[in-house]
Write an enzyme that holds these catalytic residues in place. Sequence first.
Site, PDB file in Angstrom:
ATOM      1  CB  SER A 182      -0.960  -0.035   1.192  1.00 61.16           C
ATOM      2  OG  SER A 182      -1.898   1.017   1.128  1.00 61.16           O
ATOM      3  CG  HIS A 209      -4.115  -1.115  -0.924  1.00 59.30           C
ATOM      4  ND1 HIS A 209      -4.030  -1.258   0.444  1.00 59.30           N
ATOM      5  CD2 HIS A 209      -4.691  -2.257  -1.374  1.00 59.30           C
ATOM      6  CE1 HIS A 209      -4.536  -2.416   0.802  1.00 59.30           C
ATOM      7  NE2 HIS A 209      -4.932  -3.053  -0.290  1.00 59.30           N
ATOM      8  CG  ASP A 305      -5.879  -5.736   2.433  1.00 59.44           C
ATOM      9  OD1 ASP A 305      -6.409  -6.847   2.696  1.00 59.44           O
ATOM     10  OD2 ASP A 305      -5.759  -5.297   1.267  1.00 59.44           O
TER      11      ASP A 305
END
Length: 367
Positions: A182, A209, A305
């Site tokens: 991310s 992400h 996540d």
Amino acid sequence: MIRVLLVEDSATMRAHLRESLAADPELQVVGEALDGPQAVELVGRLRPDVVTMDMMLPTMSGLAATEHIMAEFPTPILVVSSADRQELFSTYNALAAGAVDVLEKPRGDASDASWGLRLCSAVRLVSRIRVITHPRARLDGRNRGAGPPPSSGPPPVAAAPVQAAPVPVRETALQAVAVGASTGGPGALTDLLRALPSGFRAPVLCVQHIAASEPFAVAFSDWLAGQTGRDVAYARDGVPLRSLGGRVLLAPPDRHMLIADGLVRLSGAPPRHSCRPSVDVLFDSVAAECGAAAAGCLLTGMGRDGAEGLLRMRSRGATTFAQDEASCVVYGMPREAALLGAAAYILPPARIAARLEDLAPVAGVRR
């Protein structure tokens, strides 16, 4: 109060930024810079909580200013960029150099109605990130000893000791490497993929992400391919996993990527952890599909996540890695994995690549 420095050479865009941020009582514009050198000087003098950074600046580019700021006065930087291809490549270079997020400039269409709210939300999010002196800066010796501004981010977690023993010899061929990242991911992915040998045969499946419109997404795959010299593409639904030897597949924007019945599948299922694509969705599927014939890597990023999915991969016999705190832009997702005991190895990206090389055959190399 979150103190913001605007870096933008267009008077019209500066006014738009200023007016948008003024709508949030918790955000305060403390300075405005019209070029790169002024941006670096004002960051050192004003020590803002967040910098909004344009890429196309006179005298010194936004990329160069980002590199200087992250080397000398580490500060969360939100890149505010247009979808022009040249500017997009500079944007991803800035993310690799330590900028933490990107927001597309107003497009001149209906989406502009909510742009100011998205800007304020992005600034608030970026302000919570605990940035570090960028590893490039430490290697270049450019840090002047200035510490980062105060942060309300979570305290660091004591990482598990780095595993120094060789990776055990595998009885099954490595079918896939699953990677999640991310905030800070573009730089970490670049470091990992560059360090893999050119003949590395296992497919690498990546969830990164990033708030990407279609132009941003296409530019990211092209940028990553150019940075690493590897075959990088966005995933297509229904492609057999065994046909992807040596390729790097990215999850498309707003679609989960998973493996089912030997095929790469794309899904519009609900977000997980407010993320679509979700790292956990990929990791869960790889755990179920490949078991011990897989490796999982959780890189820098905010949130959790991927941590539970990495644990499921490890429980199914996969070799699992988390990025170490020292090399992370944001030690969030890897931190959660470390707390869960999901990672067998906690290493910087280039050393993860070295361990992956031990797991998978390399074309042209006899073992």
